[in-house]
Write an enzyme that holds these catalytic residues in place. Structure first.
Site, mmCIF file in Angstrom:
data_model
loop_
_atom_site.group_PDB
_atom_site.id
_atom_site.type_symbol
_atom_site.label_atom_id
_atom_site.label_comp_id
_atom_site.label_asym_id
_atom_site.label_seq_id
_atom_site.Cartn_x
_atom_site.Cartn_y
_atom_site.Cartn_z
ATOM 1 N N SER A 12 0.829 -1.208 0.000
ATOM 2 C CA SER A 12 0.000 0.000 0.000
ATOM 3 C C SER A 12 0.863 1.257 0.000
ATOM 4 O O SER A 12 0.383 2.338 -0.305
ATOM 5 C CB SER A 12 -0.864 0.025 1.259
ATOM 6 N N TYR A 43 -4.229 1.172 3.190
ATOM 7 C CA TYR A 43 -5.233 0.192 2.768
ATOM 8 C C TYR A 43 -6.021 -0.315 3.979
ATOM 9 O O TYR A 43 -7.164 -0.743 3.848
ATOM 10 C CB TYR A 43 -4.558 -1.028 2.133
ATOM 11 N N GLY A 44 -5.387 -0.308 5.136
ATOM 12 C CA GLY A 44 -5.932 -1.002 6.306
ATOM 13 C C GLY A 44 -7.203 -0.425 6.874
ATOM 14 O O GLY A 44 -7.851 -1.053 7.726
ATOM 15 N N CYS A 74 2.316 -7.051 1.663
ATOM 16 C CA CYS A 74 1.277 -6.351 2.417
ATOM 17 C C CYS A 74 0.314 -7.395 2.966
ATOM 18 O O CYS A 74 -0.339 -8.107 2.190
ATOM 19 C CB CYS A 74 0.552 -5.393 1.472
ATOM 20 N N ASN A 75 0.242 -7.498 4.275
ATOM 21 C CA ASN A 75 -0.670 -8.454 4.902
ATOM 22 C C ASN A 75 -2.127 -8.119 4.574
ATOM 23 O O ASN A 75 -2.960 -9.004 4.403
ATOM 24 C CB ASN A 75 -0.492 -8.434 6.418
ATOM 25 N N CYS A 187 2.070 -6.359 9.958
ATOM 26 C CA CYS A 187 1.924 -5.346 8.903
ATOM 27 C C CYS A 187 3.346 -4.949 8.538
ATOM 28 O O CYS A 187 4.176 -4.713 9.434
ATOM 29 C CB CYS A 187 1.138 -4.143 9.434
ATOM 30 N N HIS A 189 4.654 -2.340 7.426
ATOM 31 C CA HIS A 189 5.091 -1.019 7.920
ATOM 32 C C HIS A 189 5.668 -1.111 9.335
ATOM 33 O O HIS A 189 6.533 -0.325 9.709
ATOM 34 C CB HIS A 189 3.916 -0.042 7.949
HETATM 35 N N1 DGL Z 1 1.761 -2.630 4.919
HETATM 36 C C1 DGL Z 1 0.453 -3.125 4.911
HETATM 37 C C2 DGL Z 1 0.308 -4.464 5.618
HETATM 38 O O1 DGL Z 1 1.261 -5.219 5.697
HETATM 39 C C3 DGL Z 1 -0.743 -2.229 5.062
HETATM 40 C C4 DGL Z 1 -0.648 -0.879 5.655
HETATM 41 C C5 DGL Z 1 -1.855 -0.026 5.303
HETATM 42 O O2 DGL Z 1 -1.857 0.506 4.208
HETATM 43 O O3 DGL Z 1 -2.791 0.088 6.110
HETATM 44 O O4 DGL Z 1 -0.749 -4.815 6.063
#
Ligand code: DGL
Length: 271
Positions: A12, A43-44, A74-75, A187, A189
């Site tokens: 994301s 995205y979350g 991205c999870n 996640c 991030h």
């Molecule tokens: N990095 C993403 C993950 O592993 C999502 C972060 C987001 O955009 O909310 O879930």
């Protein structure tokens, strides 16, 4: 698809750079095309439909670039649409899920107390419920949405330690961390906060992410299909972002370098 074709990796936004660093460490001869969707992050907190639409647009772009495999770094995106992507694209699609299995296996059969930190959408999706169902009878699992950590990375405030620590305390102070065995960084991030999280946690508490397992799973898939590039020519990493500003590309490079060479924790994770 020849072994010289690149591997597409996306997230994301910037979190997937932590995965890219790990993949580059393990597969230094592979060309990696990274796409961060920062203009549409996070995205979350979006609907599954909105996330899936973005993922298909990114997947189509990778197919135009002739990738031999895609990594959903991205999870959240994985939990929403890994199956749809596998049906749509004729290349291996590697997804990520919170490394709960690895966290539960650490106790050699003893029940574990685990906090799973992830995005609200990952924790809401059926894919995560199914993962929980495999472990919740024998382990104590606490789920913690941490959307503000994503915002901190995307807005370039990772080095604002006061803000980071206050945010971490807001999410973690509700737990008695001395009684916990591990925190799953569910996640991509969140991997950038490993050092700050470790500072506020007791020394025995493990911080677990799926980056190492994802890189190894990718290597195994490519090796099995004879598509591993191991010709000794250094792999190139191309970075693109839906926010095409020079600042964003420079920041991405910085995050990639800061992640590179960092130990990618071992993981039994496979998806
Ligand atoms: N990095 C993403 C993950 O592993 C999502 C972060 C987001 O955009 O909310 O879930």
């Amino acid at each position: 698809m020849g072994s010289g074709a690149p591997i597409g990796i996306f997230d994301s936004g910037l979190g997937g750079l932590s995965v890219t660093a790990c993949i580059h460490d393990l597969l230094p001869f592979e060309d990696l095309h990274y796409f961060g969707d920062s203009a549409n992050a996070p995205y979350g907190t979006k609907s599954p439909e909105a996330v899936a639409q973005r993922c298909m647009a990114i997947g189509d772009r990778f197919m135009d670039q002739g990738v031999k495999a895609m990594v959903i770094a991205c999870n959240t995106a994985t939990s929403v649409c890994v199956e749809e992507m596998r049906q749509r694209y004729p290349v291996p699609i590697i997804g990520m899920e919170p490394a709960l299995k690895l966290a539960c296996q650490r106790g050699d059969g003893r029940p574990q107390r685990v906090i799973v930190a992830a995005t609200p959408l990952t924790l809401k999706e059926d894919r995560f419920s199914r993962l929980m169902d495999r472990f919740k009878a024998t382990h104590a699992i606490f789920t913690q949405p941490c959307p503000d950590l994503v915002r901190i990375v995307e807005s370039g405030h990772l080095d604002d330690h006061d803000l980071v620590d206050a945010t971490l305390h807001r999410y973690l102070d509700r737990y008695d961390l001395d009684t916990m065995d591990s925190i799953v960084l569910g996640c991509t991030h969140f991997v950038f906060f490993r050092g700050r999280i470790a500072k506020i946690c007791p020394p025995g508490l493990a911080l677990i992410d799926g980056n190492g397992g994802t890189a190894r799973h990718l290597r195994n898939l490519l090796a099995e299909s004879g598509q591993l590039k191991d010709d000794g020519a250094p792999g190139r990493i191309l970075i693109a972002n839906s926010d095409p500003s020079a600042r964003m590309l420079e920041y991405s490079r910085h995050l990639l370098e800061s992640g590179r060479g960092r130990a990618c924790p071992s993981s039994a994770h496979k998806l």
